[in-house]
Structures are given as structure tokens and as C-alpha cells.
Design a protein around this motif. Sequence first.
Motif, PDB file in Angstrom:
ATOM      1  N   UNK A 112     -13.030  11.768   0.040  1.00 22.88           N
ATOM      2  CA  UNK A 112     -14.290  11.524  -0.670  1.00 22.88           C
ATOM      3  C   UNK A 112     -13.971  10.802  -1.978  1.00 22.88           C
ATOM      4  N   UNK A 113     -14.603   9.650  -2.160  1.00 19.36           N
ATOM      5  CA  UNK A 113     -14.494   8.897  -3.401  1.00 19.36           C
ATOM      6  C   UNK A 113     -15.835   9.055  -4.114  1.00 19.36           C
ATOM      7  N   UNK A 114     -15.781   9.604  -5.308  1.00 19.87           N
ATOM      8  CA  UNK A 114     -16.985   9.859  -6.102  1.00 19.87           C
ATOM      9  C   UNK A 114     -17.126   8.794  -7.186  1.00 19.87           C
ATOM     10  N   UNK A 115     -18.365   8.419  -7.491  1.00 17.82           N
ATOM     11  CA  UNK A 115     -18.665   7.517  -8.602  1.00 17.82           C
ATOM     12  C   UNK A 115     -19.553   8.289  -9.579  1.00 17.82           C
ATOM     13  N   UNK A 116     -19.196   8.216 -10.864  1.00 22.49           N
ATOM     14  CA  UNK A 116     -19.934   8.928 -11.906  1.00 22.49           C
ATOM     15  C   UNK A 116     -20.068   8.034 -13.127  1.00 22.49           C
ATOM     16  N   UNK A 117     -21.288   7.930 -13.642  1.00 20.71           N
ATOM     17  CA  UNK A 117     -21.495   7.211 -14.899  1.00 20.71           C
ATOM     18  C   UNK A 117     -21.021   8.066 -16.056  1.00 20.71           C
ATOM     19  N   UNK A 118     -20.311   7.458 -16.982  1.00 19.88           N
ATOM     20  CA  UNK A 118     -19.885   8.171 -18.181  1.00 19.88           C
ATOM     21  C   UNK A 118     -20.975   8.014 -19.236  1.00 19.88           C
ATOM     22  N   UNK A 119     -21.768   9.061 -19.397  1.00 15.74           N
ATOM     23  CA  UNK A 119     -22.855   9.050 -20.384  1.00 15.74           C
ATOM     24  C   UNK A 119     -22.560  10.006 -21.533  1.00 15.74           C
ATOM     25  N   UNK A 120     -21.340  10.529 -21.573  1.00 14.24           N
ATOM     26  CA  UNK A 120     -21.021  11.593 -22.518  1.00 14.24           C
ATOM     27  C   UNK A 120     -20.371  11.110 -23.808  1.00 14.24           C
ATOM     28  N   UNK A 121     -20.278   9.813 -24.018  1.00 13.20           N
ATOM     29  CA  UNK A 121     -19.582   9.304 -25.205  1.00 13.20           C
ATOM     30  C   UNK A 121     -20.507   8.931 -26.359  1.00 13.20           C
ATOM     31  N   UNK A 122     -21.795   9.095 -26.184  1.00 14.60           N
ATOM     32  CA  UNK A 122     -22.736   8.713 -27.225  1.00 14.60           C
ATOM     33  C   UNK A 122     -23.128   9.876 -28.108  1.00 14.60           C
ATOM     34  N   UNK A 123     -24.208   9.678 -28.812  1.00 15.32           N
ATOM     35  CA  UNK A 123     -24.738  10.739 -29.672  1.00 15.32           C
ATOM     36  C   UNK A 123     -25.476  11.762 -28.820  1.00 15.32           C
ATOM     37  N   UNK A 124     -25.676  12.936 -29.362  1.00 16.30           N
ATOM     38  CA  UNK A 124     -26.441  13.968 -28.659  1.00 16.30           C
ATOM     39  C   UNK A 124     -27.900  13.508 -28.594  1.00 16.30           C
ATOM     40  N   UNK A 125     -28.468  13.411 -27.379  1.00 13.85           N
ATOM     41  CA  UNK A 125     -29.857  12.953 -27.255  1.00 13.85           C
ATOM     42  C   UNK A 125     -30.830  13.868 -27.990  1.00 13.85           C
ATOM     43  N   UNK A 126     -31.931  13.293 -28.434  1.00 15.26           N
ATOM     44  CA  UNK A 126     -32.897  14.053 -29.220  1.00 15.26           C
ATOM     45  C   UNK A 126     -33.873  14.854 -28.368  1.00 15.26           C
ATOM     46  N   UNK A 127     -34.034  14.500 -27.083  1.00 15.24           N
ATOM     47  CA  UNK A 127     -34.976  15.262 -26.263  1.00 15.24           C
ATOM     48  C   UNK A 127     -34.237  16.194 -25.296  1.00 15.24           C
ATOM     49  N   UNK A 128     -34.844  17.327 -24.967  1.00 15.62           N
ATOM     50  CA  UNK A 128     -34.178  18.349 -24.151  1.00 15.62           C
ATOM     51  C   UNK A 128     -33.764  17.888 -22.750  1.00 15.62           C
ATOM     52  N   UNK A 129     -34.567  17.074 -22.106  1.00 11.33           N
ATOM     53  CA  UNK A 129     -34.240  16.635 -20.745  1.00 11.33           C
ATOM     54  C   UNK A 129     -33.006  15.733 -20.757  1.00 11.33           C
ATOM     55  N   UNK A 130     -32.960  14.810 -21.688  1.00  8.12           N
ATOM     56  CA  UNK A 130     -31.794  13.926 -21.795  1.00  8.12           C
ATOM     57  C   UNK A 130     -30.540  14.711 -22.168  1.00  8.12           C
ATOM     58  N   UNK A 131     -30.690  15.686 -23.080  1.00 10.57           N
ATOM     59  CA  UNK A 131     -29.540  16.534 -23.435  1.00 10.57           C
ATOM     60  C   UNK A 131     -29.026  17.273 -22.216  1.00 10.57           C
ATOM     61  N   UNK A 132     -29.932  17.825 -21.422  1.00 14.27           N
ATOM     62  CA  UNK A 132     -29.525  18.547 -20.215  1.00 14.27           C
ATOM     63  C   UNK A 132     -28.779  17.617 -19.260  1.00 14.27           C
ATOM     64  N   UNK A 133     -29.293  16.410 -19.075  1.00 13.56           N
ATOM     65  CA  UNK A 133     -28.648  15.444 -18.184  1.00 13.56           C
ATOM     66  C   UNK A 133     -27.238  15.097 -18.667  1.00 13.56           C
ATOM     67  N   UNK A 134     -27.091  14.811 -19.943  1.00 18.12           N
ATOM     68  CA  UNK A 134     -25.775  14.471 -20.493  1.00 18.12           C
ATOM     69  C   UNK A 134     -24.831  15.669 -20.382  1.00 18.12           C
ATOM     70  N   UNK A 135     -25.317  16.860 -20.718  1.00 12.86           N
ATOM     71  CA  UNK A 135     -24.491  18.068 -20.607  1.00 12.86           C
ATOM     72  C   UNK A 135     -24.032  18.287 -19.165  1.00 12.86           C
TER      73      UNK A 135
END
Length: 163
Positions: A112-135
Motif C-alpha cells: 500500500x502506497x499512501x499519499x498525504x498532504x502536509x498541512x501541519x507546517x502552518x499556523x494554528x487555524x482560527x476555526x475549530x473545524x480547520x484545527x480539527x482537520x490539521x490535528x
Amino acid sequence: MKILYFGGQKSGKSSLAEAKTLAIATDKPYYLATYDHTFGDEEMGARIDKHRISRGEEFITLEESRDLSRVIEPHHTYLVDCISMWILNRLDENEEVLVAEIEALGAIDANIVFVLNDVTSGVIPSDPISRRYVDLSGIIGQRLARLCDEVVEVKLGLERRLK
């Protein structure tokens, strides 16, 4: 063998992951597409069409937006593109459920080869849904990195093997 390709948007990770999948496959591999078409996003539809054209007939395409372990069978080779969309599709579920699904995939005797976007290098998002996604992206990425035999970071079309 389990391999993780991760990087930023348009970094080249999908094309490198496709090439790797074809290189390790002993028969025609499966392309497991995770995008949920119910979002009604025309621009995303155009991106998907471009992916389909670029991979041509080299893969057998499966579409599964939620239950990956349901379609992955032992002794075959799969490209899961992408885990980021899978996380988005299951954002309303408990972290433990998602981690358990990733662990179940790791236990399947398949390439299995997995592809994942790296979204964890930015600032902590200001809205709860985006924070949950990044976390969740960071948590799932760590789990994948642990269970994978290889981990490859992609930037500007260049790959760097971390594991």
C-alpha cells in the motif's frame, strides 16, 4: 510493503507515488481514490479528471471515500490517493476510530502506497473545524509514518526518503 508519500499541495507527491506503486507491483495495481463526489466542487472534479488522464490504463481504479479496509485485499498493490481526503470525509468521527482504521490497513498483507498532504507546517487555524482537520492530519500522518516501511517527503517534485 507500506510506503507514505507526503508533501504540500502540487508538490509532485501523487506522480511520484504512482511511479513507485507501478515499480513495486507484481500485477496491475489498484488506484484507490478517496474523494467524495457529494461536495459538488467543479474545480475538484477537473483535478480528478486530470489525475485519471495522467494515470491512464496502468491502474484499476476503485472509489472509496470512507471504508478503505473494506476494499483492500491481501496480496495486491494499492495506491491510496489520498489520505487527506479520507480524513476530510470522516472529520465527524472520533480520532480513535480513524487511528484504528489506519492500524487495520497496516495489518493487511498488501503493498500500500499512501499519499498525504502536509498541512501541519502552518499556523494554528482560527476555526475549530480547520484545527480539527490539521490535528487529525498530523496524528494520522504520525501513525502512517510508524507503520510504513518507507516515508518519503516531496517538495517541488523532489523526493527525500526519511525512513
